[in-house]
Enzyme design. Structure first.
Site, PDB file in Angstrom:
ATOM      1  N   LEU A 285       0.838  -1.204   0.000  1.00 20.53           N
ATOM      2  CA  LEU A 285       0.000   0.000   0.000  1.00 20.53           C
ATOM      3  C   LEU A 285       0.876   1.258   0.000  1.00 20.53           C
ATOM      4  CD1 LEU A 285      -2.652   1.631   0.426  1.00 20.53           C
ATOM      5  CD2 LEU A 285      -2.431   1.184   2.878  1.00 20.53           C
TER       6      LEU A 285
ATOM      7  N   HIS B  39      16.022  -1.668  35.415  1.00 18.62           N
ATOM      8  CA  HIS B  39      17.087  -2.678  35.379  1.00 18.62           C
ATOM      9  C   HIS B  39      18.488  -2.064  35.277  1.00 18.62           C
ATOM     10  CE1 HIS B  39      13.878  -5.545  34.654  1.00 18.62           C
ATOM     11  NE2 HIS B  39      14.745  -6.538  34.728  1.00 18.62           N
TER      12      HIS B  39
ATOM     13  N   GLU C 241      -0.294   0.284  11.332  1.00 11.46           N
ATOM     14  CA  GLU C 241      -1.773   0.364  11.426  1.00 11.46           C
ATOM     15  C   GLU C 241      -2.234   1.797  11.699  1.00 11.46           C
ATOM     16  OE1 GLU C 241      -4.149  -2.091  10.979  1.00 11.46           O
ATOM     17  OE2 GLU C 241      -2.629  -3.592  10.501  1.00 11.46           O
TER      18      GLU C 241
END
Ligand SMILES: Cc1cc2nc3c(=O)[nH]c(=O)nc-3n(C[C@H](O)[C@H](O)[C@H](O)COP(=O)(O)OP(=O)(O)OC[C@H]3O[C@@H](n4cnc5c(N)ncnc54)[C@H](O)[C@@H]3O)c2cc1C
Length: 400
Positions: free
Chosen positions: A147, A358, A383
């Site tokens: 597309l 972390h 999307e």
């Protein structure tokens, strides 16, 4: 490849039932069965992959897809006569959530995504459904969607790829340049959106068409390559238009039906990833010590985790409620836009915070959060970007 955690089937982000568990109750057995498949079959396979490889080899992804289809999980919402399991859409959304939450890098390939059945093909002729859609639902074929163009991304209505009638054969001749196409290197066929006198039309173009070739390869942040697809006088038969004669100019209208579903699936995967990252952050904050105390005792660290917990829970509730509306036939596109916007932006923030909790440990190549930090970044772009979701929501609010 990042080492996955063994899935437990229960969220480790709270001590009791979370508010979203009310909406999850309907499909608990199915989700349990899927998590069992992940734990018993995919987690051991993922553990054999090298820690620093982002993308599993094609043969392994193909195996995961076909095995999941055999078990009825892949493309589960497609009807049985098309090779699916006829699950409600809200069940599929929960499976995508479970895949993200598992932390297993093979889990996303067990569920239909950009290489799986395209809702555009549901508008196909009976022959197109048999030849193209059914093999996709069964996990036996792979497709790509062409597309996006260099000058038409979010603005997909201004395509320059053209399809012109070939009077001699009654077929069509396609010319143009598509870009950022996932799976183009391994697809059996491409769904190409081209302009027929200004009207967007979907064509099926087989991968061996002499007028179709792959151009530039783009290596993404998390290993998934995208490709340029070049159409240079690609000749296709009259029956290559999805939907036959009625399909000319129908690509956008037919595609709009499926936008809510695609966006909710991305939202669900994002929520699962965010839940996994949050669980990792909580676990680490409970154990890691600094200045003589567990870091989870410090309010600055709690802030990262508590804010994440609130955002993940809200995103989950929104997505699960929208999925229920799809099953009830009352989903509105702005609801899916709200869910996709909220969940994708939340996942990016939550993974970032969990990695931060972390310290250097999360930043090191091979740590699951280091991979997710790069992987999750695409979710606010695919999307429809976050801004495009906002445009949809603003229009529904009577603005713009
Ligand atoms: C991992 C990945 C996989 C993809 N797979 C495929 C695929 O298989 N097939 C395919 O065809 N394409 C695919 N794409 C392309 C994707 O659909 C486009 O990247 C997306 O539509 C955005 O288009 P663009 O990149 O041209 O950005 P642009 O449309 O140029 O947007 C650039 C920026 O401007 C903003 N913007 C644009 N318009 C507006 C507006 N009206 N209001 C406010 N802000 C605006 C955007 O939000 C964005 O931040 C993929 C992309 C990625 C990252």
């Amino acid at each position: 490849m990042s080492t996955p955690l063994a899935t437990t089937g229960t969220s480790r982000t709270s001590s009791g039932s979370s508010p979203s568990s009310v909406l999850e109750a309907d499909h608990r057995e199915l989700v349990d069965a899927f998590e069992s498949f992940l734990r018993k079959e995919l987690v051991p396979l993922a553990a054999e992959l090298p820690e620093t490889v982002d993308m599993p080899p094609t043969e392994l992804r193909d195996y995961v897809r076909t095995r999941s289809a055999q078990l009825g999980f892949y493309a589960g919402d497609y009807p049985e006569e098309l090779g699916g399991s006829g699950m409600p859409f809200s069940a599929v959304v929960q499976l995508h959530h479970a895949a993200g939450r598992s932390g297993c890098p093979l889990a996303p390939y067990a569920l239909a995504g950009s290489d799986g059945p395209s809702p555009l093909l549901r508008h196909g002729t009976p022959e197109q459904i048999a030849a193209y859609l059914v093999p996709l639902v069964r996990g036996e074929a792979v497709r790509c969607l062409a597309l996006t163009e260099p000058h038409a991304g979010s603005d997909a209505f201004h395509l320059t790829t053209t399809a012109v009638r070939d009077e001699a054969s009654g077929g069509w001749v396609l010319n143009g340049r598509k870009t950022f196409v996932s799976n183009a290197d391994r697809a059996d066929f491409a769904i190409v959106i081209a302009s027929v006198e200004g009207a967007a039309t979907a064509f099926v173009v087989d991968a061996d068409n002499p007028g179709l070739r792959i151009g530039q390869r783009y290596d993404g942040m998390s290993g998934e390559p995208l490709f340029e697809l070049l159409l240079d006088g690609a000749r296709v038969a009259a029956d290559a238009v999805i939907g036959g004669a009625d399909g000319v100019g129908a690509a956008m209208g037919n595609g709009i039906d499926s936008l809510s579903r695609g966006r909710l699936v991305v939202a669900a995967m994002c929520n699962g990833i965010a839940e996994y990252a949050l669980a990792q952050g909580i676990e680490y904050a409970r154990e890691r010590r600094a200045f003589g105390e567990r870091i989870g005792a410090y309010q600055h660290v709690q802030e990262h985790l508590v804010t994440s917990r609130a955002e993940v829970e809200a995103a989950k509730l929104l997505t699960l409620a929208c999925a229920r509306l799809v099953d009830a036939g009352t989903e509105a596109p702005e609801n899916a836009a709200l869910a996709k916007l909220t969940s994708s932006e939340t996942a990016v923030r939550v993974v970032d915070r969990a990695l931060h909790v972390h310290g250097a440990t999360g930043w090191v190549r091979g740590h699951p959060l280091e991979f997710l930090y790069r992987y999750v970044r695409m979710m606010t772009i695919i999307e429809g970007t976050s801004e495009i979701q906002k445009v949809i929501i603003a229009r529904a609010m009577g603005l713009g």
